[in-house]
Design a protein around this motif. Structure first.
Motif, short mmCIF file in Angstrom:
data_model
loop_
_atom_site.label_atom_id
_atom_site.label_comp_id
_atom_site.label_asym_id
_atom_site.label_seq_id
_atom_site.Cartn_x
_atom_site.Cartn_y
_atom_site.Cartn_z
N PHE A 45 13.07 -9.68 0.05
CA PHE A 45 13.66 -9.80 -1.88
C PHE A 45 13.89 -8.45 -2.47
CE2 PHE A 45 11.89 -9.35 -6.00
CZ PHE A 45 12.09 -10.01 -6.51
N ALA A 46 13.16 -7.59 -1.72
CA ALA A 46 13.15 -6.32 -2.75
C ALA A 46 14.76 -5.85 -2.01
CB ALA A 46 11.52 -5.17 -1.44
N GLN A 47 14.31 -5.44 -1.02
CA GLN A 47 15.90 -5.15 -0.56
C GLN A 47 17.20 -5.08 -1.67
OE1 GLN A 47 17.11 -5.19 3.65
NE2 GLN A 47 17.90 -3.28 3.80
N HIS A 48 16.89 -6.93 -1.35
CA HIS A 48 17.82 -7.75 -2.29
C HIS A 48 18.13 -7.04 -3.67
CE1 HIS A 48 20.87 -10.01 0.13
NE2 HIS A 48 19.09 -9.86 1.08
N GLN A 49 17.33 -6.39 -4.46
CA GLN A 49 16.76 -6.13 -5.46
C GLN A 49 17.18 -4.46 -5.57
OE1 GLN A 49 16.08 -8.12 -8.02
NE2 GLN A 49 15.71 -9.73 -6.70
N GLY A 50 17.98 -3.86 -4.51
CA GLY A 50 18.08 -2.90 -4.51
C GLY A 50 17.72 -1.92 -4.52
N VAL A 51 16.37 -2.08 -3.96
CA VAL A 51 15.11 -0.98 -3.18
C VAL A 51 15.21 0.28 -2.04
CG1 VAL A 51 12.64 -0.87 -2.96
CG2 VAL A 51 13.48 -2.29 -4.68
N SER A 52 14.67 1.03 -2.11
CA SER A 52 14.96 1.58 -0.95
C SER A 52 14.06 0.56 0.58
CB SER A 52 14.64 2.94 -0.41
OG SER A 52 13.93 2.75 -0.70
N GLN A 53 14.45 0.67 1.58
CA GLN A 53 14.45 0.04 2.55
C GLN A 53 12.61 0.91 3.45
OE1 GLN A 53 16.80 0.41 6.65
NE2 GLN A 53 15.24 -0.79 7.53
N ASP A 54 12.02 2.19 2.67
CA ASP A 54 10.85 2.00 3.43
C ASP A 54 10.41 1.50 1.90
OD1 ASP A 54 11.55 3.54 4.98
OD2 ASP A 54 11.31 5.98 4.26
#
Length: 107
Positions: A45-54
């Motif tokens: 979910f976070a990655q699909h929101q454009g958040v970095s992988q870390d």
């Protein structure tokens, strides 16, 4: 460190209603699997929101552990089964496994 407030809260809650449970059982498998799925889902979910992988990894693991801790707090109420550090340990193991599997799937 961002997890310090959460950890401090956990250790200072003073749960007086503790569970007297075993390390193994169906509920431990449920804690492990639910935490693994929530961690992986939070990462995705976070990655699909454009958040970095870390940061998405941090979000996924903390999302899972926050829900696990909340469930244990719910259990620690007088009508509940009691706070279980064993359940929470399985939550931690599941969250880290979910994170690892999600990371492996990204490669």
């Amino acid at each position: 460190m961002r997890s310090c407030p959460l950890l401090s809260l956990l250790f200072l809650t003073g749960c007086s209603h503790m569970a007297h449970d075993e390390w193994h059982g169906q509920d431990k498998a449920q804690h492990f699997l639910a935490s693994a799925m929530l961690s992986a889902a939070g990462n995705e979910f976070a990655q699909h929101q454009g958040v970095s992988q870390d940061r998405s990894a941090t979000f996924g693991v903390m999302f899972s552990l926050t829900l696990g801790a909340s469930k244990e707090l719910w259990d620690s109420r007088p009508a509940g089964s009691g706070w279980s550090w064993k359940d929470f340990a399985w939550d931690v193991a599941g969250a880290t496994t979910g994170y690892t599997v999600w990371q492996l799937a990204q490669n």
